[in-house]
Design a protein around this motif. Structure first.
Motif, short mmCIF file in Angstrom:
data_model
loop_
_atom_site.label_atom_id
_atom_site.label_comp_id
_atom_site.label_asym_id
_atom_site.label_seq_id
_atom_site.Cartn_x
_atom_site.Cartn_y
_atom_site.Cartn_z
N PRO A 71 0.97 -1.20 -0.10
CA PRO A 71 -0.02 0.05 -0.17
C PRO A 71 0.86 1.25 0.05
CG PRO A 71 -0.14 -1.00 2.26
CD PRO A 71 0.90 -1.96 1.27
N LEU A 72 0.54 2.24 -0.66
CA LEU A 72 1.15 3.48 -0.58
C LEU A 72 0.44 4.52 0.01
CD1 LEU A 72 2.10 3.36 -4.49
CD2 LEU A 72 3.49 2.60 -2.22
N GLU A 73 0.79 5.37 0.80
CA GLU A 73 0.14 6.42 1.39
C GLU A 73 0.00 7.50 0.45
OE1 GLU A 73 1.66 6.61 5.41
OE2 GLU A 73 1.24 8.58 5.67
N THR A 74 -1.36 8.29 0.64
CA THR A 74 -1.83 9.39 -0.09
C THR A 74 -2.20 10.35 0.90
OG1 THR A 74 -2.18 8.03 -2.09
CG2 THR A 74 -3.00 10.25 -2.20
N ASN A 84 -0.93 5.65 -6.75
CA ASN A 84 -1.66 4.28 -7.32
C ASN A 84 -2.43 4.87 -8.24
OD1 ASN A 84 -1.30 2.55 -5.22
ND2 ASN A 84 -2.34 3.75 -3.88
N GLU A 265 -1.91 -5.91 -5.61
CA GLU A 265 -1.82 -5.57 -4.37
C GLU A 265 -2.63 -5.72 -3.72
OE1 GLU A 265 -2.59 -1.21 -4.92
OE2 GLU A 265 -4.30 -1.72 -6.22
N HIS A 268 -6.41 -3.10 0.98
CA HIS A 268 -6.30 -2.16 2.08
C HIS A 268 -5.31 -1.03 1.57
CE1 HIS A 268 -2.86 -3.97 3.49
NE2 HIS A 268 -3.41 -5.21 3.48
N GLY A 269 -4.96 -0.17 2.76
CA GLY A 269 -4.04 0.81 2.58
C GLY A 269 -2.96 0.71 3.56
N SER A 270 -2.19 1.86 4.00
CA SER A 270 -1.00 1.62 4.50
C SER A 270 -1.19 1.27 6.13
CB SER A 270 -0.14 2.65 4.31
OG SER A 270 -0.82 4.03 4.90
N ALA A 271 -2.54 1.59 6.47
CA ALA A 271 -2.78 1.16 7.98
C ALA A 271 -1.82 1.77 8.86
CB ALA A 271 -2.95 -0.43 8.34
N ASP A 273 -2.24 3.11 11.53
CA ASP A 273 -2.60 3.05 13.13
C ASP A 273 -2.05 1.95 13.86
OD1 ASP A 273 -4.37 1.36 11.10
OD2 ASP A 273 -5.79 1.42 12.74
N ASN A 281 -2.12 -8.22 9.22
CA ASN A 281 -2.55 -9.40 8.63
C ASN A 281 -1.89 -9.43 7.12
OD1 ASN A 281 -3.56 -11.41 7.39
ND2 ASN A 281 -5.76 -10.84 8.01
P1 NAD Z 1 -6.39 1.49 5.36
O1 NAD Z 1 -7.16 0.35 4.40
O2 NAD Z 1 -4.91 1.69 5.74
O3 NAD Z 1 -7.05 1.03 7.23
C1 NAD Z 1 -8.23 1.05 7.52
C2 NAD Z 1 -8.28 0.24 8.71
O4 NAD Z 1 -8.24 -1.20 8.41
C3 NAD Z 1 -7.47 0.48 9.67
O5 NAD Z 1 -8.00 0.33 10.98
C4 NAD Z 1 -6.35 -0.61 9.64
O6 NAD Z 1 -5.43 -0.77 10.95
C5 NAD Z 1 -6.96 -1.78 9.06
N1 NAD Z 1 -6.14 -2.70 8.22
C6 NAD Z 1 -6.02 -2.38 6.90
N2 NAD Z 1 -5.20 -3.17 6.42
C7 NAD Z 1 -4.89 -4.31 7.61
C8 NAD Z 1 -4.19 -5.41 7.60
N3 NAD Z 1 -3.78 -6.01 6.70
N4 NAD Z 1 -4.13 -5.98 8.80
C9 NAD Z 1 -5.07 -5.46 9.71
N5 NAD Z 1 -5.66 -4.32 9.92
C10 NAD Z 1 -5.76 -3.84 8.65
O7 NAD Z 1 -7.20 2.66 5.06
P2 NAD Z 1 -6.85 4.28 5.54
O8 NAD Z 1 -6.48 4.32 7.04
O9 NAD Z 1 -8.19 4.80 5.12
O10 NAD Z 1 -5.87 4.66 4.62
C11 NAD Z 1 -4.38 4.84 5.16
C12 NAD Z 1 -3.60 5.27 3.81
O11 NAD Z 1 -3.52 4.17 2.84
C13 NAD Z 1 -4.04 6.58 3.25
O12 NAD Z 1 -2.88 7.36 2.87
C14 NAD Z 1 -4.58 6.05 1.92
O13 NAD Z 1 -4.69 6.85 0.86
C15 NAD Z 1 -3.78 4.63 1.39
N6 NAD Z 1 -4.54 3.74 0.80
C16 NAD Z 1 -3.83 3.10 -0.24
C17 NAD Z 1 -4.02 2.01 -0.94
C18 NAD Z 1 -3.21 1.34 -1.91
O14 NAD Z 1 -2.08 1.70 -1.78
N7 NAD Z 1 -3.83 0.59 -2.88
C19 NAD Z 1 -5.60 1.67 -0.93
C20 NAD Z 1 -6.33 2.24 0.23
C21 NAD Z 1 -5.77 3.54 1.00
#
Ligand code: NAD
Length: 343
Positions: A71-74, A84, A265, A268-271, A273, A281
């Motif tokens: 995942p890439l942060e935006t 992306n 890919e 989900h994103g870069s999580a 938190d 996971n």
């Molecule tokens: P996110 O998908 O990163 O996270 C959403 C929630 O799901 C969070 O609570 C996170 O901890 C949880 N989560 C996500 N993946 C997980 C994993 N593998 N295991 C356990 N828990 C997981 O979404 P967000 O917080 O809205 O976005 C964070 C960053 O990621 C933003 O900069 C966004 O632009 C970017 N993003 C990138 C992509 C991509 O590269 N394809 C897709 C979505 C979001």
């Protein structure tokens, strides 16, 4: 001996490097024949090369035509444009395929087997946005223009029909909002029925549903759907909804397929938190690597990978925290590797 396959590797931001390490470990145990060319993008690109999408990353994918990407942060609101989205545009990755399949039986929704196809380069993602300042408010009015073309709609719809038929699926549902956005999403709906009549009637059924009703129906009775195909923004939202039906974002892989390359890919994103804690996971990225193995026709390895993950979850009972388990990323990965070695 299997021929070596050059491929670009982008570990990504946040949990990216953690889940990518886990995925590479499992691919190594599978003896997947990829020769990786490691590159950077997103925040990593800015930090390392001063550019969220460095030229060397683009050059690498142009050469290999194949990539596995974390995942890439935006940044939200301002900052740089999504790497992306730029990658999808640069390599004309018009089809985004996101399967949602139950891997852990007995959950809130059992036996889910849905396929979401998302148009990946047009619609409201083109970035045609601007503000109009009024008086002393520079952001008084915000305007966005969506663009869907007949040709772009045909590309993704053709891909969705063909892939659904080759997978033995029975029905494609077009998701739209043509009652309100009559032109922008009407063109997609109209093209779907035209194309179906021209090429696919008799091979697979076609119907359609308005996006808001689709969300409700997916939550009440997801089994009524088989394959969904939709425009860019709706596809982004619906595929996260479908991920939620099969255990969450940690379970949902995605493939970006196009004329000039294929990039795999996690949905989900870069999580941020949970980044750096070693508890993410890695299944979504591992399943994305499975789609990549299918793409290069190493179906046996792809199947072994999926089976090893399923057995780790259901026979060994090893699960990460997001799935209600206690394993960290490393413990889960070690368990999958053990399963792969015995497969
Ligand atoms: P996110 O998908 O990163 O996270 C959403 C929630 O799901 C969070 O609570 C996170 O901890 C949880 N989560 C996500 N993946 C997980 C994993 N593998 N295991 C356990 N828990 C997981 O979404 P967000 O917080 O809205 O976005 C964070 C960053 O990621 C933003 O900069 C966004 O632009 C970017 N993003 C990138 C992509 C991509 O590269 N394809 C897709 C979505 C979001």
């Amino acid at each position: 001996m299997t021929a070596r396959i050059p491929a670009t590797l982008i570990a990504g931001d946040g949990i990216g490097p953690e889940i990518m390490n886990a995925t590479l470990t499992v691919l190594e145990a599978l003896q997947a024949p990829f020769d990786w060319d490691a590159q950077v993008a997103g925040l990593g690109g800015v930090t390392v090369a001063g550019d969220p999408l460095p030229q060397s990353t683009l050059d690498s994918i142009r050469k290999t035509r194949l990539a596995l990407k974390g995942p890439l942060e935006t940044p939200s609101g301002g900052g740089y444009r999504s790497s992306n989205v730029r990658l999808r545009e640069a390599f004309k990755l018009y089809a985004n395929m996101r399967p949602g399949k139950t891997m852990i039986p007995g959950g809130r929704f059992d036996n889910i087997d849905l396929m979401v196809f998302r148009e990946n380069v047009e619609g409201l993602y083109m970035g045609y946005e601007h503000y109009i300042p009024i008086d002393d408010d520079p952001h008084a009015v915000a305007i966005a223009t969506g663009v869907n073309t007949r040709q772009g709609s045909r590309h993704i719809l053709d891909y969705a029909f063909q892939t659904a038929i080759s997978m033995g699926r029975k029905k494609v549902t077009v998701v739209h909002k043509a009652n309100i956005m009559k032109a922008l999403t009407g063109i997609f709906l109209e093209t779907a029925y035209q194309l179906h009549k021209e090429k696919y009637a008799g091979q697979i059924a076609l119907d359609d549903v308005i996006v808001d009703a689709c969300c409700m129906k997916l939550v009440i009775n997801p089994w009524q759907f088989d394959t969904l195909v939709t425009t860019n923004l709706f596809g982004d939202i619906l595929s996260d909804l479908v991920a939620g039906l099969v255990g969450g974002l940690g379970m949902a892989p995605g493939a970006n397929i196009g004329q000039d390359a294929a990039i795999f890919e996690a949905v989900h994103g870069s999580a941020p938190d949970i980044a750096g804690k070693g508890i993410a996971n890695p299944i979504a990225l591992m399943l994305a690597a499975g789609l990549m193995l299918d793409h290069v026709r190493l179906h046996d390895k792809a199947q072994r990978l999926r089976q090893a993950i399923a057995d780790t979850l259901n026979v060994d009972g090893v699960r990460t925290g997001d799935l209600g388990g206690k394993a960290n990323t490393k413990a889960f990965t070690d368990a999958v590797v053990a399963r792969v070695r015995h497969s």
